[in-house]
Design a protein around this motif. Structure first.
Motif, short mmCIF file in Angstrom:
data_model
loop_
_atom_site.label_atom_id
_atom_site.label_comp_id
_atom_site.label_asym_id
_atom_site.label_seq_id
_atom_site.Cartn_x
_atom_site.Cartn_y
_atom_site.Cartn_z
N GLY A 296 11.33 8.31 25.24
CA GLY A 296 10.03 8.96 25.21
C GLY A 296 10.06 10.46 25.39
N ALA A 297 11.26 11.04 25.57
CA ALA A 297 11.35 12.46 25.89
C ALA A 297 10.84 13.35 24.78
CB ALA A 297 12.79 12.81 26.23
N ALA A 298 11.12 13.00 23.52
CA ALA A 298 10.68 13.85 22.41
C ALA A 298 9.16 13.91 22.35
CB ALA A 298 11.25 13.31 21.10
N ASP A 299 8.49 12.78 22.55
CA ASP A 299 7.03 12.78 22.56
C ASP A 299 6.50 13.60 23.72
OD1 ASP A 299 6.70 11.25 20.27
OD2 ASP A 299 6.69 9.35 21.37
N LEU A 300 7.09 13.42 24.90
CA LEU A 300 6.64 14.17 26.06
C LEU A 300 6.83 15.67 25.86
CD1 LEU A 300 5.49 14.09 28.93
CD2 LEU A 300 7.84 13.87 29.78
N ALA A 301 7.92 16.04 25.20
CA ALA A 301 8.21 17.46 25.00
C ALA A 301 7.16 18.15 24.14
CB ALA A 301 9.59 17.62 24.37
N ARG A 302 6.45 17.41 23.31
CA ARG A 302 5.37 18.02 22.53
C ARG A 302 4.27 18.55 23.43
NH1 ARG A 302 2.40 14.83 19.66
NH2 ARG A 302 3.31 12.78 20.06
#
Length: 405
Positions: A296-302
């Motif tokens: 989920g890190a890529a989504d959170l990074a947005r």
């Protein structure tokens, strides 16, 4: 005579004892805890107290917890409440969805404020401006310190006569002729009781199933991370919900505490849960949650670009009892007079603690309940195997379906 035994000194058992004591039953209540209060799943909670739910009855249960917190604070009990409100953030293009969310909150009697992007950033400056359309702010939401809330319930209950016994473990619920007769301890001794409240958290099925009441729930991994300290996060900032990516966050002593709802949650057989959760690992392939975080890190990074560079100071995991239908497990055993269950909170035990305590107390006292409780009936699935792999998988899937929070 202490003829009401509450099994479990976590937040639900403590809230039940407190609610019973407020009805004048304190001298009759005994709480059994095999370790120390709040040492099990309670100690690992993110400890949010949030009102928004799909079921109006569950909204009222959460609202009752806010009332309970206020009463405890009036009695000079410290629960670590941070009255920061919650902020439901919508991504670009989600304005209509935010309007609908605000309208739904209002229909449930929840005070809300529909705000734009600039107001969102004023409350949570760590968010990425370009990712945000606006938000819905719920001022009554808060978070607490789980240990403090649990022990506050117990201290207030003890002042009204409730007795707490630690270092004793219940092995079985003793019964005969369709009635509860007491609790058998692991040392073979028995404590007589006409009422037993099973609030044993993720271990509750070990007692209830043997008594003929399989509970429709299983312990599923709930986990969150805490970043290293960062100036990007305001200490008094709100709880933030990012429903699009099924994530939540809140400040934690100069850092950011956050959780991401994984696609494939992990359930555990309660028969394999140790008494001390300190070294327990749900998934040997991902013992520290790195795979789940990477998912989920890529989504959170947005929304929070800093997550890509900040170190992770802490990882906390623990068991939360999830039910296949998303409903709580609160009520009486229809086949065994005197047995009640307080469990199955789907990761929201802190939120519902005060409401569940009141609901169980009303049932024990045979009072009208302040919310309809039929949907929470412990026996609603009838007889089944609560330890089967298929059932555990169904409970894990329920966590995957749950919205953030």
């Amino acid at each position: 005579m202490r003829d009401i035994v509450v099994i479990g000194g976590g937040v639900l058992g403590a809230a039940v004892a407190w609610a019973l004591s407020r009805r004048g039953l304190g001298e009759r209540v005994l709480v059994l805890e095999r370790s120390q209060p709040a040492s099990g799943a309670t100690s690992r909670a993110a400890a949010l107290v949030t009102l928004l739910r799909d079921d109006p009855a569950m909204v009222e249960l959460a609202r009752e917890t806010l009332r309970a917190i206020a009463v405890l604070e009036d009695e000079a009990e410290e629960v670590g409440r941070r009255q920061v409100g919650s902020l439901h953030v919508g991504a670009a293009g989600q304005g209509e969805a935010l309007d609908a969310l605000a309208a739904r909150c209002s229909s449930l009697g929840i005070e809300v404020c529909r705000i734009g992007r600039d107001q969102v950033l004023a409350r949570a400056g760590w968010l990425e401006p370009d990712a945000i359309e606006g938000g819905v702010f719920v001022p009554d939401d808060c978070y607490v310190e789980p240990y403090l809330l649990c022990t506050a319930y117990l201290r207030a209950a003890s002042r009204r006569g409730v007795r707490l016994m630690t270092g004793v473990e219940a092995r079985a619920i003793h019964h005969a002729d369709g009635k509860v007769e007491g609790v058998e301890l692991t040392d073979g001794s028995r404590i007589a009781a006409r009422v037993v409240v099973n609030a044993a958290g993720p271990w509750a099925n070990l007692l209830s199933a043997d008594a003929g009441l399989p509970l429709p729930m299983a312990p599923v991994r709930s986990h969150y991370w805490i970043t290293e300290p960062t100036s990007a996060v305001e200490r008094g900032g709100p709880i933030v919900f990012l429903s699009e990516i099924r994530a939540y966050a809140r400040p934690e002593v100069g850092a950011l505490l956050f959780g991401i709802r994984e696609q494939r949650p992990v359930a555990a057989d309660p028969r394999g849960l140790p008494a001390d959760l300190g070294g327990f690992v749900f998934d040997a392939r991902d013992p520290e949650g790195w795979e789940s975080l990477a998912e989920g890190a890529a989504d959170l990074a947005r929304y929070f670009p800093g997550v890509e560079t900040l170190g992770m100071a802490h990882y906390i995991s623990g068991p939360s009892n999830y039910t296949p239908d998303g409903k709580l497990i609160v009520g009486a055993d229809p086949a065994l007079d005197g047995l009640y269950v307080a469990s199955g909170c789907n990761g929201s035990g802190i939120t519902f603690s005060g409401g569940i305590g009141r609901l169980i107390a009303e049932m024990v006292c045979q009072e009208p309940t302040f919310v309809p409780a039929t949907a929470f009936a412990p026996a609603r699935l009838g007889m089944f195997d609560p330890f089967s792999p298929q059932f555990l998988a169904a409970c894990a899937a329920a966590r995957a379906r749950k919205s953030a929070g």
